[in-house]
Design an enzyme around this catalytic site. Sequence first.
Site, PDB file in Angstrom:
ATOM      1  N   HIS A 188       0.889  -1.173   0.000  1.00 46.55           N
ATOM      2  CA  HIS A 188       0.000   0.000   0.000  1.00 46.55           C
ATOM      3  C   HIS A 188       0.916   1.209   0.000  1.00 46.55           C
ATOM      4  O   HIS A 188       1.679   1.395   0.954  1.00 46.55           O
ATOM      5  CB  HIS A 188      -0.880   0.018   1.248  1.00 46.55           C
ATOM      6  CG  HIS A 188      -1.730  -1.207   1.362  1.00 46.55           C
ATOM      7  ND1 HIS A 188      -3.044  -1.252   0.957  1.00 46.55           N
ATOM      8  CD2 HIS A 188      -1.441  -2.449   1.826  1.00 46.55           C
ATOM      9  CE1 HIS A 188      -3.529  -2.464   1.171  1.00 46.55           C
ATOM     10  NE2 HIS A 188      -2.580  -3.218   1.695  1.00 46.55           N
TER      11      HIS A 188
ATOM     12  N   HIS B 184      -8.124  -8.224  -0.671  1.00 44.07           N
ATOM     13  CA  HIS B 184      -7.696  -8.723   0.628  1.00 44.07           C
ATOM     14  C   HIS B 184      -8.775  -9.686   1.126  1.00 44.07           C
ATOM     15  O   HIS B 184      -9.965  -9.346   1.120  1.00 44.07           O
ATOM     16  CB  HIS B 184      -7.576  -7.592   1.645  1.00 44.07           C
ATOM     17  CG  HIS B 184      -6.353  -6.743   1.497  1.00 44.07           C
ATOM     18  ND1 HIS B 184      -5.989  -6.162   0.310  1.00 44.07           N
ATOM     19  CD2 HIS B 184      -5.406  -6.379   2.409  1.00 44.07           C
ATOM     20  CE1 HIS B 184      -4.862  -5.471   0.501  1.00 44.07           C
ATOM     21  NE2 HIS B 184      -4.490  -5.585   1.760  1.00 44.07           N
TER      22      HIS B 184
ATOM     23  N   GLU C 182      -7.177 -12.279   5.958  1.00 45.83           N
ATOM     24  CA  GLU C 182      -6.108 -11.709   6.792  1.00 45.83           C
ATOM     25  C   GLU C 182      -6.544 -11.911   8.251  1.00 45.83           C
ATOM     26  O   GLU C 182      -5.901 -12.642   9.000  1.00 45.83           O
ATOM     27  CB  GLU C 182      -5.906 -10.223   6.464  1.00 45.83           C
ATOM     28  CG  GLU C 182      -4.855  -9.531   7.342  1.00 45.83           C
ATOM     29  CD  GLU C 182      -4.755  -8.019   7.066  1.00 45.83           C
ATOM     30  OE1 GLU C 182      -5.663  -7.449   6.449  1.00 45.83           O
ATOM     31  OE2 GLU C 182      -3.742  -7.422   7.510  1.00 45.83           O
TER      32      GLU C 182
ATOM     33  N   ASP D 171       2.735  -2.689   4.416  1.00 40.46           N
ATOM     34  CA  ASP D 171       2.847  -1.279   4.819  1.00 40.46           C
ATOM     35  C   ASP D 171       4.198  -1.100   5.513  1.00 40.46           C
ATOM     36  O   ASP D 171       4.275  -0.996   6.743  1.00 40.46           O
ATOM     37  CB  ASP D 171       1.704  -0.916   5.782  1.00 40.46           C
ATOM     38  CG  ASP D 171       0.347  -1.109   5.138  1.00 40.46           C
ATOM     39  OD1 ASP D 171      -0.072  -0.236   4.365  1.00 40.46           O
ATOM     40  OD2 ASP D 171      -0.277  -2.164   5.384  1.00 40.46           O
TER      41      ASP D 171
HETATM   42  N1  HPA Z   1      -5.225  -4.908   5.418  1.00 40.02           N
HETATM   43  C1  HPA Z   1      -6.307  -4.225   5.062  1.00 40.02           C
HETATM   44  N2  HPA Z   1      -6.255  -2.970   4.651  1.00 40.02           N
HETATM   45  C2  HPA Z   1      -5.071  -2.372   4.590  1.00 40.02           C
HETATM   46  C3  HPA Z   1      -3.921  -3.032   4.943  1.00 40.02           C
HETATM   47  C4  HPA Z   1      -3.998  -4.373   5.364  1.00 40.02           C
HETATM   48  O1  HPA Z   1      -3.015  -5.057   5.700  1.00 40.02           O
HETATM   49  N3  HPA Z   1      -2.917  -2.137   4.766  1.00 40.02           N
HETATM   50  C5  HPA Z   1      -3.445  -0.996   4.312  1.00 40.02           C
HETATM   51  N4  HPA Z   1      -4.762  -1.128   4.205  1.00 40.02           N
HETATM   52 ZN    ZN Z   2      -2.583  -5.065   2.554  1.00 38.30          ZN
END
Ligand code: HPA
Ligand code: ZN
Length: 349
Positions: free
Chosen positions: A27, A205, A208, A287
Amino acid sequence: MFKVHAIAPHRLPDLLSAMPKAELHIHIEGSLEPELIFALAQRNGVPLPYASVQALRSAYAFSNLQSFLDLYYAGASVLLHEQDFYDMAWAYFQKAKADHVVRAELFFDPQTHTARGVPMGAVIEGLRRACDDAQSQLGISADLILCFLRHLSEADALETLEEAMPWRAHFIGVGLDSSEVGHPPEKFARVFARAREQGLHAVAHAGEEGPPAYIWSALDVLQVERIDHGVQAIHDAALMQRLVDTQMPLTVCPLSNLKLCVFKDLAEHNLGRMLDAGVRVTLNSDDPAYFGGYLNDNYLQTFAALHLSARQAYQLAANSIEASFAPEADKHRWLHELEHTFERFAEGD
Ligand code: HPA
Ligand code: ZN
């Protein structure tokens, strides 16, 4: 299939660093270092609730995804002008060059900026100019993936996609990020269908913090070409089988998972188990300014914690190149460079 020669174990860290590799999960707002946040705040007259770079950095102690996102969105508030977006991305590309990244696919979150009154053009044109300079000045192939914030409505995402259409040629795909639990992929079925109609690539995503069911719906409803994170798949045998059978790439981010408490310890991370199961895993930084490491830091720390091998290093780097959205001719060239790097290390120079 390239035969990975024996590499002396003490040479593995240098090999990990030197390998040409692609970064598919970064990101760009998450590459904004505290020093640059302070510099941009001063340049733009944006007040910050922290007295110093040090004070801001010491606030980076997270308990879950949301505790990180709150700081990540606050940090992005210093970005106002086209040049700010350029400067942020250019700083990332310098780090990427040092890490031997040959291809980078950058996520960006336009809604974080347009909601504050920043024009869509300032965001996309600043980032695109940095991508073009990365190619011409650093030899890094770079493209942009526009992400929708899943805590907002699908109507907002549809409006954002329409608003970005004048810059359609400047980005190659769409993604889905932000707060996962409670915002399943199917909430964004229509906007992803619309993006696919426009010939855009699709990633999301999923898994996670969210359950395997979110990975199923990212695949079946959003029809994504890669899953970002996806580490929760390991709890669903039928899903694991599907990922292996279809060779669906996962963009895994070990230091992110560690810092957001998805795993208690890097030694407990399932990246090695997923690779061994035949899942097409790639390794990424997510990030890096917030999670304590860029791409090579992720490789080095993960390999040390999980005792991974040179063969696995080759697999991860090759997977990253093959799973990228770069032209096939570029992928072939980078794979050839990857083989050459391994041969050079096997010969001991
Ligand atoms: N997960 C979800 N949204 C995000 C992430 C992440 O790891 N990093 C920046 N936005
Ligand atoms: Zn991410």
